[in-house]
Design a protein around this motif. Structure first.
Motif, PDB file in Angstrom:
ATOM      1  N   ASN A 304     -34.400  30.885 -15.908  1.00  0.00           N
ATOM      2  CA  ASN A 304     -34.485  31.488 -14.585  1.00  0.00           C
ATOM      3  C   ASN A 304     -35.884  32.009 -14.297  1.00  0.00           C
ATOM      4  O   ASN A 304     -36.359  31.932 -13.160  1.00  0.00           O
ATOM      5  N   ALA A 305     -36.549  32.558 -15.317  1.00  0.00           N
ATOM      6  CA  ALA A 305     -37.922  33.024 -15.128  1.00  0.00           C
ATOM      7  C   ALA A 305     -38.825  31.871 -14.688  1.00  0.00           C
ATOM      8  O   ALA A 305     -39.642  32.005 -13.768  1.00  0.00           O
ATOM      9  N   LEU A 306     -38.673  30.716 -15.343  1.00  0.00           N
ATOM     10  CA  LEU A 306     -39.472  29.548 -14.972  1.00  0.00           C
ATOM     11  C   LEU A 306     -39.068  29.019 -13.597  1.00  0.00           C
ATOM     12  O   LEU A 306     -39.919  28.555 -12.827  1.00  0.00           O
ATOM     13  N   ARG A 307     -37.778  29.098 -13.294  1.00  0.00           N
ATOM     14  CA  ARG A 307     -37.309  28.598 -11.996  1.00  0.00           C
ATOM     15  C   ARG A 307     -37.900  29.431 -10.856  1.00  0.00           C
ATOM     16  O   ARG A 307     -38.346  28.887  -9.838  1.00  0.00           O
ATOM     17  N   TYR A 308     -37.917  30.757 -11.011  1.00  0.00           N
ATOM     18  CA  TYR A 308     -38.506  31.596  -9.966  1.00  0.00           C
ATOM     19  C   TYR A 308     -40.001  31.324  -9.826  1.00  0.00           C
ATOM     20  O   TYR A 308     -40.535  31.276  -8.715  1.00  0.00           O
ATOM     21  N   VAL A 504     -41.408  33.716   4.434  1.00  0.00           N
ATOM     22  CA  VAL A 504     -39.974  33.957   4.299  1.00  0.00           C
ATOM     23  C   VAL A 504     -39.450  33.408   2.972  1.00  0.00           C
ATOM     24  O   VAL A 504     -38.691  34.068   2.252  1.00  0.00           O
ATOM     25  N   ARG A 505     -39.860  32.175   2.616  1.00  0.00           N
ATOM     26  CA  ARG A 505     -39.376  31.553   1.386  1.00  0.00           C
ATOM     27  C   ARG A 505     -39.817  32.352   0.165  1.00  0.00           C
ATOM     28  O   ARG A 505     -39.041  32.579  -0.771  1.00  0.00           O
ATOM     29  N   GLN A 506     -41.060  32.785   0.184  1.00  0.00           N
ATOM     30  CA  GLN A 506     -41.578  33.569  -0.930  1.00  0.00           C
ATOM     31  C   GLN A 506     -40.844  34.898  -1.048  1.00  0.00           C
ATOM     32  O   GLN A 506     -40.484  35.337  -2.151  1.00  0.00           O
ATOM     33  N   THR A 507     -40.608  35.537   0.097  1.00  0.00           N
ATOM     34  CA  THR A 507     -39.882  36.809   0.095  1.00  0.00           C
ATOM     35  C   THR A 507     -38.475  36.633  -0.467  1.00  0.00           C
ATOM     36  O   THR A 507     -38.013  37.441  -1.279  1.00  0.00           O
ATOM     37  N   ALA A 508     -37.789  35.577  -0.042  1.00  0.00           N
ATOM     38  CA  ALA A 508     -36.430  35.328  -0.519  1.00  0.00           C
ATOM     39  C   ALA A 508     -36.415  35.079  -2.025  1.00  0.00           C
ATOM     40  O   ALA A 508     -35.534  35.577  -2.740  1.00  0.00           O
ATOM     41  N   THR A 509     -37.397  34.333  -2.542  1.00  0.00           N
ATOM     42  CA  THR A 509     -37.469  34.052  -3.972  1.00  0.00           C
ATOM     43  C   THR A 509     -37.707  35.326  -4.774  1.00  0.00           C
ATOM     44  O   THR A 509     -37.040  35.590  -5.778  1.00  0.00           O
ATOM     45  N   LEU A 510     -38.669  36.136  -4.328  1.00  0.00           N
ATOM     46  CA  LEU A 510     -38.960  37.386  -5.022  1.00  0.00           C
ATOM     47  C   LEU A 510     -37.770  38.338  -4.971  1.00  0.00           C
ATOM     48  O   LEU A 510     -37.475  39.044  -5.948  1.00  0.00           O
ATOM     49  N   MET A 511     -37.068  38.359  -3.834  1.00  0.00           N
ATOM     50  CA  MET A 511     -35.924  39.251  -3.694  1.00  0.00           C
ATOM     51  C   MET A 511     -34.777  38.809  -4.597  1.00  0.00           C
ATOM     52  O   MET A 511     -34.123  39.638  -5.253  1.00  0.00           O
ATOM     53  N   ARG A 512     -34.538  37.509  -4.676  1.00  0.00           N
ATOM     54  CA  ARG A 512     -33.485  36.999  -5.556  1.00  0.00           C
ATOM     55  C   ARG A 512     -33.808  37.342  -7.011  1.00  0.00           C
ATOM     56  O   ARG A 512     -32.916  37.711  -7.788  1.00  0.00           O
ATOM     57  N   ARG A 513     -35.070  37.210  -7.380  1.00  0.00           N
ATOM     58  CA  ARG A 513     -35.448  37.535  -8.758  1.00  0.00           C
ATOM     59  C   ARG A 513     -35.259  39.025  -9.036  1.00  0.00           C
ATOM     60  O   ARG A 513     -34.773  39.416 -10.109  1.00  0.00           O
ATOM     61  N   TYR A 514     -35.617  39.866  -8.073  1.00  0.00           N
ATOM     62  CA  TYR A 514     -35.486  41.313  -8.284  1.00  0.00           C
ATOM     63  C   TYR A 514     -34.015  41.716  -8.390  1.00  0.00           C
ATOM     64  O   TYR A 514     -33.647  42.543  -9.239  1.00  0.00           O
ATOM     65  N   VAL A 515     -33.169  41.129  -7.553  1.00  0.00           N
ATOM     66  CA  VAL A 515     -31.737  41.394  -7.648  1.00  0.00           C
ATOM     67  C   VAL A 515     -31.207  40.915  -9.002  1.00  0.00           C
ATOM     68  O   VAL A 515     -30.382  41.584  -9.642  1.00  0.00           O
ATOM     69  N   TYR A 599     -44.079  40.669  -1.330  1.00  0.00           N
ATOM     70  CA  TYR A 599     -43.770  41.401  -2.555  1.00  0.00           C
ATOM     71  C   TYR A 599     -43.141  42.757  -2.244  1.00  0.00           C
ATOM     72  O   TYR A 599     -42.119  43.138  -2.837  1.00  0.00           O
ATOM     73  N   LEU A 600     -43.737  43.494  -1.305  1.00  0.00           N
ATOM     74  CA  LEU A 600     -43.226  44.826  -0.985  1.00  0.00           C
ATOM     75  C   LEU A 600     -41.822  44.747  -0.391  1.00  0.00           C
ATOM     76  O   LEU A 600     -40.932  45.530  -0.756  1.00  0.00           O
ATOM     77  N   LEU A 601     -41.593  43.802   0.503  1.00  0.00           N
ATOM     78  CA  LEU A 601     -40.278  43.674   1.125  1.00  0.00           C
ATOM     79  C   LEU A 601     -39.218  43.268   0.108  1.00  0.00           C
ATOM     80  O   LEU A 601     -38.066  43.696   0.191  1.00  0.00           O
ATOM     81  N   SER A 602     -39.606  42.463  -0.881  1.00  0.00           N
ATOM     82  CA  SER A 602     -38.644  42.040  -1.905  1.00  0.00           C
ATOM     83  C   SER A 602     -38.165  43.223  -2.739  1.00  0.00           C
ATOM     84  O   SER A 602     -37.055  43.203  -3.286  1.00  0.00           O
ATOM     85  N   LYS A 603     -38.992  44.250  -2.862  1.00  0.00           N
ATOM     86  CA  LYS A 603     -38.579  45.473  -3.555  1.00  0.00           C
ATOM     87  C   LYS A 603     -37.801  46.392  -2.620  1.00  0.00           C
ATOM     88  O   LYS A 603     -36.796  47.006  -2.999  1.00  0.00           O
TER      89      LYS A 603
END
Length: 760
Positions: A304-308, A504-515, A599-603
């Motif tokens: 998953n780390a590599l996938r993100y 948007v795509r980057q935000t969604a990816t970072l948010m999914r990883r943080y969750v 990055y900030l929005l994903s947190k």
């Protein structure tokens, strides 16, 4: 039967027809069906075979063969448009298509044909493109070359990593001139007028450093001090180079000067003849960098780390299947396939060497063509160090240029070249086998003792006069002089690519990883979720609002105080470590692709949701246990905004500190004033009150919560003639002030994150 053609960028070299099961020998020997006389071609280099309807190239023994820049370890399938490098000789495979004649094929490949013929050449990752480049850095349809009467025009097709002409990313079609350097992502070609010729076989990178000097101001003496002094060296494509030296000799400084992270004060760095500092964004996606700290989250699985990472760095048109296939190849390359579905530290912790390989795999996901490793073997045992050095050497054999800083000399023979630094001077550059003899030593490990106490300039001048310098520095730099485009004088600052303000795509990816990270640490998440109900139970057990109006007013005022301060505590403790705990990961991703708003929005979004759950459960339990009547939604909004502002405050702390300990130590300095300056413990006035109104979340939060109390309670007179419950303003105004404070803390967080860019 399969017809095929092998051609260079200018002309057809051979045409043939293969039968099923037949093989065609390729090499420099006269007995081969296809005779190549180019550089690096062995007498019998490889075989072409037609098996099960698929065309395959198979190296003979350990003969170096690259297919589209990737090493072919065994039989490898090739198709129309693929580029195959035999040693340093590059050929393209062309398979006939219905309705396409030889002239059309010439226009569709790297030879662009005569301008009067017209036509287009599509460049992209898809195999059906006229110029296919099989790399995850390339978009499916990356660029278009149009052959017109007035010349050849190149147009970017909204690719992720861009199309570049002479180091400048193009937004509009550009008419090419002979000699122009055209790059698709980091794949650089030279336009000859009628053809695109690769700047380097297999898109490998040649590095040339001329006169590198890094000057800083000494904090103690306030005088200028050189960390590097006049360093010249050249790294050939596909070489594994180790940088070592005495403590404080400038090893990491040289590494960062070579990769553009911290440019030299004076001097030039050229990648394949292009000034790195002036065209940094051209090579950004193709530069891999593994710092000393781990650049992987420990709570999620390796896969998953590599996938993100792949979703962040690879073009948006890369499918999930392509990503998974690429990840499987990377995991196999670093020998981590069996650990792919384990988290780094749970349930079976990875060893130090495996953890280093995970960080390496994170970089290999983007398929860089040059890789920098900063003390990647530090802290490892001798056996693991040896395996890591062999892995780095294997990556160099794959065609990647690898540069590594190390302190250990035990396995240094695995590399091709070593660079020895002493107090910022280059005192040796050449094969490791010749280093000890240059210093008159029997063992290279004794070189540190020989250098200590000696004038580094004397050793540097001695090396500059040596035959080793003439062979491995001067001759290499002279050979690359014709390609070098860097101008004399100070290098321009590294160009910063105009990134999207919000992705948007980057935000969604970072948010999914943080969750994913939050859910993976279930114990910590459970503690965060339970603290609100547990504190609410205590409040419900302690307070009593059944009594005369004055007693009820005092109790409900105190409950409002406790509710708001608890919400502030929830928000602050939730977020105070969330940036600093992943600082190495953030710095690396920020240097490649991540934007600050994303990055900030994903947190912020997951933390805001967590805060809302905490506040809702807290308020609901208190309301039910005490019969705390009043507008529930107004109170929930008040608590949420107070907690949200505290969340932003915690993120601001996390953005400015550089360790978890400092973040925790800073929390009391921010939370205790919320109690003292809330205008509830003591009545504030003058400058102190103004300061509290601007900076203290509890000032407006408690005021807003008290504004929701029963009007009968708010109307009760106090002992000094004023109201018993002091309310400064209206609820709606208090809410706006809370929102403004949250925005201000978020702005401070962005400033803190931006300041960390200096470390990128």
């Amino acid at each position: 039967m399969q017809q095929l053609e092998l051609r260079t960028s200018r002309r057809s070299l051979a045409q043939m027809t293969l039968s099923p099961g037949s093989a065609c020998a390729i090499g420099s020997g006269a007995s081969n069906q296809i005779i190549l006389s180019g550089a690096g071609v062995r007498p019998l280099h490889a075989h072409l075979r037609l098996s099960d309807g698929r065309l395959q190239i198979e190296p003979e023994g350990d003969a170096p063969v690259l297919v589209n820049g990737a090493a072919a370890a065994g039989a490898t399938q090739v198709g129309d448009g693929d580029w195959v490098a035999f040693g340093e000789t590059l050929l393209q495979v062309r398979l006939p298509r219905p309705g396409r004649d030889d002239a059309g094929a010439a226009q569709e490949g790297m030879p662009l044909g005569a301008p009067e013929r017209g036509g287009e050449v599509l460049v992209g990752r898809l195999r059906g493109c006229d110029l296919p480049i099989d790399s995850p850095l390339i978009s499916r349809e990356h660029a278009r070359l149009s052959i017109r009467a007035d010349g050849v025009q190149v147009e970017d097709l909204k690719s992720t990593n861009g199309t570049w002409v002479n180091g400048q990313r193009i937004a509009q079609p550009v008419l090419l001139q002979p000699g122009d350097r055209v790059a698709f992502a980091s794949f650089v070609f030279v336009f000859t007028g009628h053809a695109l010729e690769p700047a380097e076989v297999g898109n490998r990178v040649r590095v040339e450093a001329r006169g590198l000097t890094k000057t800083v101001r000494d904090r103690a003496t306030r005088q200028a001090r050189n960390l590097l002094t006049g360093i010249d060296l050249a790294i050939d494509p596909g070489e594994f180079v180790v940088i070592f030296g005495t403590s404080g000799s400038g090893k990491s400084t040289l590494l960062d000067a070579l990769n553009g992270r911290r440019p030299a004060s004076t001097g030039q760095i050229a990648y394949n003849g292009v000034d790195l500092y002036r065209a940094f964004d051209l090579f950004r996606a193709g530069i891999g960098y593994v710092p000393q700290q781990d650049i992987v989250h420990r709570k999620i699985t390796v896969r998953n780390a590599l996938r993100y990472t792949a979703r962040l760095r690879l073009p948006p048109d890369t499918s999930r299947q392509e990503i998974d296939e690429h990840i499987d190849r990377v995991l196999e390359r670093v020998d981590l396939t069996e650990k792919a579905d384990l988290a780094v530290d749970t349930p079976e912790p990875l060893s130090g060497g495996q953890l280093k390989r995970v960080s390496l795999a994170v970089e290999l996901v983007a398929n860089p063509n040059i890789l920098f490793l900063d003390e990647a073997t530090s802290g490892l045992d001798a056996g693991t160090d040896k395996r890591m050095m062999r892995l780095f050497a294997g990556l160099a054999e794959d065609g990647k240029t690898v540069v590594c800083v190390t302190h250990s000399l035990e396995n240094i023979d695995a590399c091709h070249m070593v660079a020895l630094l002493h107090r910022g001077y280059l005192v040796y550059y050449g094969p490791p086998q010749e280093a000890a003899a240059h210093f008159g030593l029997s063992r290279l490990s004794d070189v540190y003792e020989a250098l200590e106490g000696q004038d580094p300039q004397v050793w540097a001048e001695r090396f500059a006069r040596s035959d080793l310098h003439a062979r491995y520095v001067a001759a290499r730099l002279e050979a690359g002089q014709a390609l070098a485009q860097a101008q004399q004088g100070e290098p321009a600052p590294a160009a910063k690519e105009g990134r999207k303000l919000f992705d948007v795509r980057q935000t969604a990816t970072l948010m999914r990883r943080y969750v994913d990270l939050l859910l993976s640490d279930r114990l910590n998440l459970l503690v965060l979720l339970l603290q609100a109900p547990l504190i609410a139970l205590v409040v419900g057990a302690v307070f009593d609002i059944d009594g005369p109006l004055p007693e009820r007013a005092a109790a409900e005022s105190q409950i409002s105080f406790v509710l708001v301060l608890s919400a502030i505590w929830f928000g602050g403790i939730n977020s105070a470590r969330e940036i600093v705990k992943e600082l190495p990961v953030y710095l690396r991703e920020r240097s490649v692709a991540v934007t600050l708003p994303a990055y900030l929005l994903s947190k912020l979004v997951p933390l805001a949701l967590l805060c809302l759950i905490q506040c809702a459960s807290f308020l609901a339990i208190v309301t039910l246990m005490l019969g705390f009547t009043g507008p529930f939604l107004d109170r929930l909004l008040t608590l949420f905004l107070a907690g949200f502002a505290a969340t932003a405050m915690g993120l601001a702390v996390s953005a400015f500190v550089d360790s978890n300990d400092k973040a925790i130590a800073a929390l009391p300095l921010l939370l205790i004033p919320q109690f003292i300056l809330s205008n509830s413990v003591v009545t504030l006035s003058g400058v102190t009150e103004v300061f509290a109104q601007v900076t203290v979340i509890a000032y407006w939060g408690i005021d807003a919560m008290r504004a929701t109390l029963d009007p009968a309670l708010l109307a009760l007179p106090g002992p000094k003639g004023g109201a018993l419950i002091q309310v400064t303003g209206e609820w709606s105004r208090d809410i706006l002030y809370l929102a403004a404070q949250a925005v201000a803390f978020l702005a401070i967080t962005l400033v803190g994150l931006k300041l960390k860019d200096r470390k990128v």
